[in-house]
Design a protein around this motif. Structure first.
Motif, PDB file in Angstrom:
ATOM      1  N   LEU A 171      48.481 -10.458  -9.106  1.00  0.00           N
ATOM      2  CA  LEU A 171      47.373 -11.287  -8.642  1.00  0.00           C
ATOM      3  C   LEU A 171      46.871 -12.218  -9.743  1.00  0.00           C
ATOM      4  O   LEU A 171      46.482 -13.361  -9.474  1.00  0.00           O
ATOM      5  CB  LEU A 171      46.243 -10.397  -8.127  1.00  0.00           C
ATOM      6  CG  LEU A 171      46.569  -9.680  -6.810  1.00  0.00           C
ATOM      7  CD1 LEU A 171      45.573  -8.562  -6.542  1.00  0.00           C
ATOM      8  CD2 LEU A 171      46.586 -10.661  -5.653  1.00  0.00           C
ATOM      9  N   SER A 172      46.880 -11.752 -10.976  1.00  0.00           N
ATOM     10  CA  SER A 172      46.477 -12.635 -12.076  1.00  0.00           C
ATOM     11  C   SER A 172      47.499 -13.738 -12.280  1.00  0.00           C
ATOM     12  O   SER A 172      47.138 -14.890 -12.593  1.00  0.00           O
ATOM     13  CB  SER A 172      46.303 -11.827 -13.373  1.00  0.00           C
ATOM     14  OG  SER A 172      47.541 -11.298 -13.829  1.00  0.00           O
ATOM     15  N   VAL A 173      48.771 -13.423 -12.078  1.00  0.00           N
ATOM     16  CA  VAL A 173      49.822 -14.433 -12.177  1.00  0.00           C
ATOM     17  C   VAL A 173      49.675 -15.467 -11.058  1.00  0.00           C
ATOM     18  O   VAL A 173      49.813 -16.676 -11.284  1.00  0.00           O
ATOM     19  CB  VAL A 173      51.213 -13.759 -12.131  1.00  0.00           C
ATOM     20  CG1 VAL A 173      52.314 -14.795 -11.894  1.00  0.00           C
ATOM     21  CG2 VAL A 173      51.470 -13.005 -13.422  1.00  0.00           C
ATOM     22  N   LEU A 174      49.366 -15.004  -9.847  1.00  0.00           N
ATOM     23  CA  LEU A 174      49.144 -15.936  -8.740  1.00  0.00           C
ATOM     24  C   LEU A 174      47.950 -16.840  -9.034  1.00  0.00           C
ATOM     25  O   LEU A 174      48.002 -18.056  -8.797  1.00  0.00           O
ATOM     26  CB  LEU A 174      48.908 -15.160  -7.444  1.00  0.00           C
ATOM     27  CG  LEU A 174      48.517 -15.995  -6.216  1.00  0.00           C
ATOM     28  CD1 LEU A 174      49.594 -17.011  -5.882  1.00  0.00           C
ATOM     29  CD2 LEU A 174      48.229 -15.097  -5.018  1.00  0.00           C
ATOM     30  N   ALA A 175      46.855 -16.259  -9.538  1.00  0.00           N
ATOM     31  CA  ALA A 175      45.674 -17.066  -9.877  1.00  0.00           C
ATOM     32  C   ALA A 175      46.020 -18.111 -10.929  1.00  0.00           C
ATOM     33  O   ALA A 175      45.577 -19.268 -10.849  1.00  0.00           O
ATOM     34  CB  ALA A 175      44.543 -16.158 -10.372  1.00  0.00           C
ATOM     35  N   ALA A 176      46.823 -17.726 -11.931  1.00  0.00           N
ATOM     36  CA  ALA A 176      47.210 -18.672 -12.972  1.00  0.00           C
ATOM     37  C   ALA A 176      48.110 -19.771 -12.416  1.00  0.00           C
ATOM     38  O   ALA A 176      47.957 -20.957 -12.771  1.00  0.00           O
ATOM     39  CB  ALA A 176      47.924 -17.931 -14.098  1.00  0.00           C
ATOM     40  N   ALA A 177      49.044 -19.406 -11.545  1.00  0.00           N
ATOM     41  CA  ALA A 177      49.926 -20.413 -10.946  1.00  0.00           C
ATOM     42  C   ALA A 177      49.128 -21.407 -10.111  1.00  0.00           C
ATOM     43  O   ALA A 177      49.387 -22.621 -10.141  1.00  0.00           O
ATOM     44  CB  ALA A 177      50.993 -19.725 -10.101  1.00  0.00           C
ATOM     45  N   LEU A 178      48.154 -20.917  -9.357  1.00  0.00           N
ATOM     46  CA  LEU A 178      47.295 -21.815  -8.572  1.00  0.00           C
ATOM     47  C   LEU A 178      46.471 -22.726  -9.486  1.00  0.00           C
ATOM     48  O   LEU A 178      46.240 -23.899  -9.163  1.00  0.00           O
ATOM     49  CB  LEU A 178      46.369 -20.994  -7.677  1.00  0.00           C
ATOM     50  CG  LEU A 178      47.025 -20.291  -6.486  1.00  0.00           C
ATOM     51  CD1 LEU A 178      46.025 -19.364  -5.804  1.00  0.00           C
ATOM     52  CD2 LEU A 178      47.556 -21.315  -5.474  1.00  0.00           C
ATOM     53  N   THR A 179      46.037 -22.199 -10.627  1.00  0.00           N
ATOM     54  CA  THR A 179      45.291 -23.019 -11.579  1.00  0.00           C
ATOM     55  C   THR A 179      46.161 -24.137 -12.142  1.00  0.00           C
ATOM     56  O   THR A 179      45.720 -25.286 -12.267  1.00  0.00           O
ATOM     57  CB  THR A 179      44.746 -22.142 -12.731  1.00  0.00           C
ATOM     58  OG1 THR A 179      43.935 -21.100 -12.190  1.00  0.00           O
ATOM     59  CG2 THR A 179      43.930 -22.968 -13.700  1.00  0.00           C
TER      60      THR A 179
END
Length: 339
Positions: A171-179
């Motif tokens: 989930l942190s990786v997804l948040a970073a990718a969206l950022t």
């Protein structure tokens, strides 16, 4: 902890670079959307999906951050759904095919051994609704990315509280990718998510939330899951109600989402996105506090009450004003000129 920071940084940079590189191919292939009469390339979803899957897969393969039981299957189902969304972006598939594909993917990731079939089937339906709701949010620049980042951090906090480290890292990786993607998607956007990215984002968030709440009581889980995705759910409910009242088809696109209405109220595109992202934060915070036991189940009632009041106000406010159609205005001007 160190790997989580490294993984998030890698996902952010990879998504940002891929989103920039894929703009031209999308434009050349004609895979574009229309945003206020400007063509918007739609391969940003590919960038988010590839960055998230690649970084998470490397962590799992190297053993540094194993995804854990069922999380690899969740990521694979999300990638397959993203591929279906990419096909929809390229060949304009009907929405019903996306709904069926989402239902199949959701049925493959619900942990029935912990939820039971009786609660597992509603979980499938909830994942489908949230995924479609996130696709609906992709009507304004930066909106899915902003709400998605807030939701991902909330779901990640819940996963960390359950010591589901692999899911928290995902989930942190997804948040970073969206950022990283938001660097190119903030208004005026240079690349869009499309069905590929919006379906992937909504599916991973919804499925992860179900994984986290598996084994908890049905009633309390409904409250947590509702608060976690309150903005996306409110937008979907608003669209359904508004189109039913107006007698318009539910699956036909139209300027009747929350973002559209906020802009008609005078907010700028950036302002509307910030307002909805800010609205998502307290609801997500309530969900995290409920999950960790700091708030009781009644907190979800207050979130629902605020959402209902907001929807009631939006539906009643004359956002379209008293403008007459252009043809009517032209005829009126001609009558004035002709005496």
């Amino acid at each position: 902890m160190l790997y989580g920071i490294t993984a998030a940084t890698a996902a952010l940079l990879l998504a940002a670079v891929l989103a920039a590189l894929l703009r031209s191919p999308a434009r050349r292939l004609g895979v574009v959307d229309r945003r206020r009469q400007r063509p918007l390339p739609l391969f940003g979803g590919v960038a988010v999906t590839v960055a998230t899957c690649a970084v998470a897969a490397v962590g799992d393969w190297t053993g540094v951050a194993p995804l854990g039981t069922g999380i690899g299957q969740l990521l694979g189902a999300g990638a397959a759904l993203a591929a279906l969304g990419l096909a929809a972006d390229v060949w304009r598939l009907k929405t019903r095919f996306l709904v069926v594909g989402t239902a199949v993917a959701a049925a493959c990731v619900v942990p029935y051994t912990e939820t039971g079939v009786a609660a597992g089937l509603p979980a499938v339906g909830w994942i489908v609704c949230v995924t479609v709701a996130f696709k609906g949010l992709d009507h304004a620049d930066g909106l899915v990315g902003t709400v998605g980042v807030v939701t991902a951090f909330g779901a990640g906090a819940c996963a960390a509280a359950e010591v589901m480290d692999g899911l928290a890292v995902l989930l942190s990786v997804l948040a970073a990718a969206l950022t990283g993607f938001l660097m190119h998607n903030w208004h005026p956007a240079r690349v869009g998510l499309g069905a590929c990215g919006s379906l992937f984002t909504g599916f991973v968030l919804a499925s992860s939330a179900v994984q986290v709440r598996a084994g908890y009581g049905f009633g309390s889980s409904v409250g947590v899951l509702f608060a976690l995705t309150a903005v996306a759910g409110a937008d979907a409910v608003l669209v359904v109600v508004a189109r039913r009242i107006a007698g318009r088809p539910l699956l036909r696109r139209g300027p009747d989402h929350l973002g559209h209405r906020l802009r008609r109220l005078g907010l700028t595109p950036q302002g509307a996105t910030v307002v909805l992202g800010a609205a998502a934060f307290p609801a997500v915070l309530v969900a995290v506090l409920m999950h960790t036991g700091w708030l009781g189940a009644q907190a979800a009632f207050w979130v629902a009450l605020v959402v209902l009041i907001a929807l009631w106000g939006v539906l009643r406010f004359p956002v379209n004003g008293s403008r007459r159609p252009a043809s009517t205005q032209v005829r009126a001007q001609l009558r004035v000129r002709n005496g």
